[in-house]
Design an enzyme around this catalytic site. Structure first.
Site, PDB file in Angstrom:
ATOM      1  N   TYR A  62     -21.629 -39.428 -30.696  1.00  0.00           N
ATOM      2  CA  TYR A  62     -21.659 -38.630 -31.910  1.00  0.00           C
ATOM      3  C   TYR A  62     -22.996 -38.890 -32.598  1.00  0.00           C
ATOM      4  O   TYR A  62     -23.177 -39.875 -33.292  1.00  0.00           O
ATOM      5  CB  TYR A  62     -20.516 -39.005 -32.854  1.00  0.00           C
ATOM      6  CG  TYR A  62     -19.128 -38.715 -32.354  1.00  0.00           C
ATOM      7  CD1 TYR A  62     -18.897 -37.864 -31.288  1.00  0.00           C
ATOM      8  CD2 TYR A  62     -18.020 -39.300 -32.970  1.00  0.00           C
ATOM      9  CE1 TYR A  62     -17.605 -37.606 -30.846  1.00  0.00           C
ATOM     10  CE2 TYR A  62     -16.733 -39.037 -32.536  1.00  0.00           C
ATOM     11  CZ  TYR A  62     -16.525 -38.201 -31.469  1.00  0.00           C
ATOM     12  OH  TYR A  62     -15.251 -37.951 -31.030  1.00  0.00           O
ATOM     13  N   PRO A 208      -6.937 -32.380 -34.099  1.00  0.00           N
ATOM     14  CA  PRO A 208      -5.581 -32.255 -34.660  1.00  0.00           C
ATOM     15  C   PRO A 208      -5.440 -31.071 -35.596  1.00  0.00           C
ATOM     16  O   PRO A 208      -4.327 -30.604 -35.834  1.00  0.00           O
ATOM     17  CB  PRO A 208      -5.373 -33.583 -35.396  1.00  0.00           C
ATOM     18  CG  PRO A 208      -6.767 -34.030 -35.745  1.00  0.00           C
ATOM     19  CD  PRO A 208      -7.608 -33.601 -34.574  1.00  0.00           C
TER      20      PRO A 208
END
Length: 286
Positions: A62, A208
């Site tokens: 990331y 999610p």
């Protein structure tokens, strides 16, 4: 944050099931930093822990490197009970460009670099971001097992695996977690979730919130349940995961303090059986 049930990762690291993911602290395409001023990201991470988050999910790619460095900048020295999960096995060369790299020597180098960035001697949960199809699974998991035996990794996890791969992997290494794409609208990993339930593995569902698709969503099922609870559709999507299975540990990410608070408040939503039936059924896709 409400004290929802804890889950013991690897049987030894109890965490609150609603955690925080750091992907949202990287820039577009997970490249560079989201904010020019790193203190904005630092503030979000510290707020998450202040709100009771005990599981931080990050990855070496990331940024790359950016998210792990921010975690250490914001939270080191780490408070007792805080579990840091990171990932390795992918090399980045540009925004949304990913190269799988699973040779044992590369995995070792990646893990040791993560240890330095996170300023820790042991990574609580180290997840193989992708299995490398060009490298025998036994070699990849063997490298992580060696790192575990050396005390550099406490627990091992896998990202984006099917039932067959996971079953084989469980024969080769002591796994503690799986991280697959899974949310109220995308349930292709249902069989993997069931295997995790049987084997007591943590399942960290990535995206999610459907990569933002479930936030402010107009999907009929989500919208109707959200209206009944005076909640946002994103909160209901997270509450559904917490109710769906005791092994699900969602770690939604954001760079916004307001959105962080909104996400964490989902832990206090008590869905009814009627809500779950509606969300589980076809009405959610209407």
């Amino acid at each position: 944050m409400d004290a929802e049930t804890l889950f013991p990762i690897g049987g030894s690291l109890p965490v609150r099931r609603l955690g925080f993911g750091t992907g949202g602290l990287a820039g577009p395409g997970y490249w560079g930093a989201r904010y020019e001023d790193p203190e904005r990201a630092v503030g979000v991470l510290r707020r998450a822990v202040e709100r009771g988050v005990t599981l931080i999910d990050t990855a070496d790619n990331y940024g790359p490197d950016v998210a792990e460095e921010l975690v250490a900048r914001a939270l080191y020295p780490y408070p007792a009970g805080l579990v840091i999960a990171t990932k390795g096995g992918v090399v980045r060369t540009g925004p949304d460009v990913w190269h799988i790299a699973g040779r044992p020597e590369r995995l070792r180098a990646m893990c040791e670099a993560s240890l330095r960035r996170l300023r820790t001697e042991t990574i609580d949960l180290y997840q193989l971001h992708r299995l490398d199809p060009e490298v025998p699974m036994a070699e990849q998991l063997g490298a992580l097992t060696e790192l575990r035996e050396e005390g550099k990794i406490r627990h091992i996890g896998l990202d984006s695996v099917g039932v067959t791969e996971l079953t084989r992997a469980l024969e080769l290494a002591p796994l503690a977690s799986v991280q697959n794409r899974f949310n109220v609208r995308e349930r292709e990993a249902e069989a993997v979730l069931e295997l995790c339930e049987r084997r007591g593995l943590a399942f960290l569902p990535w995206f999610p919130l459907g990569h933002g698709a479930l936030t402010g969503s107009a999907y009929q099922g989500l919208a109707e349940v959200a209206a009944r609870h005076g909640a946002t559709t994103g909160q209901i999507a997270l509450a559904w995961l917490l109710h769906r299975s005791p092994v699900l540990l969602p770690t939604p990410g954001t760079g916004s303090l307001a959105h962080l608070d909104e996400n964490l408040d989902a832990a206090g939503i008590a869905l009814t059986d009627e809500d779950m039936v509606q969300l589980d059924g076809a009405g959610c896709g209407a």
